[in-house]
Design a protein around this motif. Structure first.
Motif, short mmCIF file in Angstrom:
data_model
loop_
_atom_site.label_atom_id
_atom_site.label_comp_id
_atom_site.label_asym_id
_atom_site.label_seq_id
_atom_site.Cartn_x
_atom_site.Cartn_y
_atom_site.Cartn_z
N GLY A 152 0.82 -1.21 0.00
CA GLY A 152 0.00 0.00 0.00
C GLY A 152 0.85 1.25 0.00
N GLU A 153 1.92 1.24 0.78
CA GLU A 153 2.82 2.39 0.83
C GLU A 153 3.51 2.60 -0.52
OE1 GLU A 153 6.96 3.49 3.08
OE2 GLU A 153 5.27 2.89 4.35
N ILE A 154 3.95 1.50 -1.12
CA ILE A 154 4.62 1.58 -2.42
C ILE A 154 3.67 2.10 -3.49
CG2 ILE A 154 5.61 0.19 -4.28
CD1 ILE A 154 6.77 -1.64 -2.04
N GLY A 155 2.48 1.52 -3.54
CA GLY A 155 1.51 1.94 -4.55
C GLY A 155 1.15 3.40 -4.44
N LEU A 156 0.93 3.87 -3.21
CA LEU A 156 0.56 5.26 -3.00
C LEU A 156 1.70 6.20 -3.36
CD1 LEU A 156 -1.85 6.94 -2.01
CD2 LEU A 156 -0.86 6.88 0.28
N ALA A 157 2.92 5.82 -2.98
CA ALA A 157 4.08 6.65 -3.28
C ALA A 157 4.28 6.78 -4.79
CB ALA A 157 5.33 6.07 -2.63
N LEU A 158 4.11 5.69 -5.51
CA LEU A 158 4.28 5.73 -6.97
C LEU A 158 3.17 6.55 -7.63
CD1 LEU A 158 5.38 2.08 -7.86
CD2 LEU A 158 6.79 4.08 -7.43
N ALA A 159 1.95 6.40 -7.11
CA ALA A 159 0.83 7.14 -7.69
C ALA A 159 0.98 8.64 -7.49
CB ALA A 159 -0.48 6.66 -7.07
N GLU A 160 1.60 9.04 -6.40
CA GLU A 160 1.72 10.46 -6.07
C GLU A 160 3.01 11.09 -6.61
OE1 GLU A 160 1.33 10.58 -1.85
OE2 GLU A 160 -0.87 10.43 -1.90
N SER A 161 3.93 10.26 -7.08
CA SER A 161 5.22 10.78 -7.54
C SER A 161 5.13 11.37 -8.95
CB SER A 161 6.27 9.67 -7.52
OG SER A 161 7.48 10.11 -8.09
N SER A 210 -1.69 -0.21 -14.06
CA SER A 210 -2.83 -0.84 -13.37
C SER A 210 -2.39 -1.44 -12.04
CB SER A 210 -3.45 -1.91 -14.26
OG SER A 210 -2.52 -2.94 -14.56
N TRP A 211 -1.15 -1.94 -11.98
CA TRP A 211 -0.62 -2.47 -10.71
C TRP A 211 -0.50 -1.34 -9.70
CZ3 TRP A 211 3.30 -1.85 -7.25
CH2 TRP A 211 3.63 -2.93 -6.42
N ILE A 212 0.02 -0.21 -10.13
CA ILE A 212 0.16 0.95 -9.24
C ILE A 212 -1.21 1.41 -8.75
CG2 ILE A 212 0.86 3.38 -9.13
CD1 ILE A 212 3.01 2.71 -11.24
N GLU A 213 -2.15 1.51 -9.67
CA GLU A 213 -3.49 1.99 -9.32
C GLU A 213 -4.19 1.04 -8.35
OE1 GLU A 213 -4.55 4.50 -13.39
OE2 GLU A 213 -5.14 2.38 -13.22
N MET A 214 -3.95 -0.24 -8.50
CA MET A 214 -4.57 -1.22 -7.62
C MET A 214 -4.15 -1.02 -6.17
SD MET A 214 -4.55 -5.39 -7.93
CE MET A 214 -2.76 -5.44 -8.25
N TYR A 215 -2.85 -0.86 -5.96
CA TYR A 215 -2.35 -0.74 -4.59
C TYR A 215 -2.45 0.67 -4.03
CZ TYR A 215 -0.87 -5.53 -5.01
OH TYR A 215 -0.89 -6.90 -5.18
N ALA A 216 -2.62 1.65 -4.92
CA ALA A 216 -2.84 3.03 -4.47
C ALA A 216 -4.32 3.32 -4.27
CB ALA A 216 -2.26 4.01 -5.48
N GLY A 217 -5.16 2.42 -4.74
CA GLY A 217 -6.60 2.64 -4.71
C GLY A 217 -7.20 2.66 -3.31
N ALA A 218 -8.38 3.25 -3.21
CA ALA A 218 -9.05 3.41 -1.92
C ALA A 218 -9.31 2.09 -1.23
CB ALA A 218 -10.36 4.18 -2.13
N GLU A 219 -9.67 1.06 -1.99
CA GLU A 219 -9.99 -0.24 -1.39
C GLU A 219 -8.78 -0.84 -0.70
OE1 GLU A 219 -12.05 -4.52 -2.58
OE2 GLU A 219 -11.66 -3.02 -4.13
N TYR A 220 -7.63 -0.79 -1.39
CA TYR A 220 -6.43 -1.36 -0.77
C TYR A 220 -5.92 -0.49 0.36
CZ TYR A 220 -2.35 -4.24 -0.18
OH TYR A 220 -1.43 -5.09 0.37
N GLN A 221 -6.01 0.82 0.21
CA GLN A 221 -5.57 1.72 1.27
C GLN A 221 -6.41 1.52 2.54
OE1 GLN A 221 -2.80 3.71 1.31
NE2 GLN A 221 -2.37 2.67 -0.62
N GLU A 222 -7.66 1.19 2.36
CA GLU A 222 -8.53 0.88 3.51
C GLU A 222 -8.05 -0.39 4.21
OE1 GLU A 222 -13.23 -0.16 4.41
OE2 GLU A 222 -12.68 0.86 2.56
N LEU A 223 -7.62 -1.36 3.41
CA LEU A 223 -7.07 -2.60 3.97
C LEU A 223 -5.81 -2.31 4.77
CD1 LEU A 223 -6.67 -5.98 2.12
CD2 LEU A 223 -4.73 -5.01 3.35
N VAL A 224 -4.96 -1.45 4.25
CA VAL A 224 -3.72 -1.07 4.93
C VAL A 224 -4.02 -0.43 6.28
CG1 VAL A 224 -1.76 0.51 4.87
CG2 VAL A 224 -2.33 -0.84 2.85
#
Length: 222
Positions: free
Chosen positions: A142-151, A163-177
């Motif tokens: 989740g941290e990796i996905g969000l960092a890449l999405a915001e960079s 799509s891999w980046i978006e999946m782990y940066a997405g709201a659903e996964y961030q909620e899991l984190v």
């Protein structure tokens, strides 16, 4: 001190965490230049990885002390077996990897080392040991996905890994984190004592190193 245990563990293993979250594999996803062979090998092994993590969450049910913890473990098992596995199979299909090929894979040594370490820590220790061993993967992605999405340095147009980046940066996964971070702190309320920190930090550091090895496994296959 139970509050913020995950953040304490991460801070205590800052160099290792940085090597994991900023690994060359991750940088390749960010630039879009990661060799396709590396990503496909990673995807295949990640299928086997999910199977072992389902076993780890099943172990969490056994290690639980109450119904709330048991239900949390059950939710983890169901999420992997009923949702994540199907999504992963579909994602692999997008990369030309058939489900029948996933079912006949042999586990890479790096995969065996990581997943069995997590299971061993869970079997030898208590629920907190197990969740700490699981956390670098679940929370780290989740941290990796969000960092890449915001960079600003992340390639968007034409990046095959977007799509891999978006999946782990997405709201659903961030909620899991957020949920897992809170769960670790909740479990720690009744199980954590300050003398345990060194041992938990060692578990966290080893699991994080094994995560980095998992990335390297993909690069080595290219």
């Amino acid at each position: 001190m139970a509050a913020g245990l995950f953040e304490r563990l991460k801070a205590d293993n800052a160099a290792v965490w940085d090597a994991y979250t900023r690994h060359d594999f991750v940088k390749g996803i960010q630039s879009g230049k990661l060799p396709r062979e590396a990503f496909e090998f990673y995807l295949k092994q990640d299928y086997l990885f999910l199977i072992q993590f389902a076993r780890a969450y099943a172990l969490a049910i056994f290690k639980a002390d109450n119904m709330t913890e048991m239900r949390a473990g059950l939710n983890g098992v169901k999420a992997i077996l009923e949702i994540e596995m199907a999504l992963h199979v579909a994602y692999c299909a997008d990369w030309g990897i058939a489900e029948k090929d996933l079912e006949t894979l042999e586990e890479a040594p790096e995969n065996v080392a990581y997943t069995r370490f997590v299971l061993e820590r869970g079997m030898a220790g208590d629920l907190l040991d197990l969740m700490v061993a699981l956390s670098p993967c679940a929370i780290g992605y989740g941290e990796i996905g969000l960092a890449l999405a915001e960079s600003r340095d992340t390639k968007i147009e034409g990046n095959p890994y977007l799509s891999w980046i978006e999946m782990y940066a997405g709201a659903e996964y961030q909620e899991l984190v957020a949920g897992m971070t809170a769960e670790i702190d909740e479990i720690a309320v009744t199980r954590f004592t300050e003398p345990r920190f060194a041992g938990l930090s060692k578990t966290f550091g080893t699991a994080t190193k094994l995560e980095a090895d998992f990335w390297q496994m993909g690069l080595n296959a290219a």
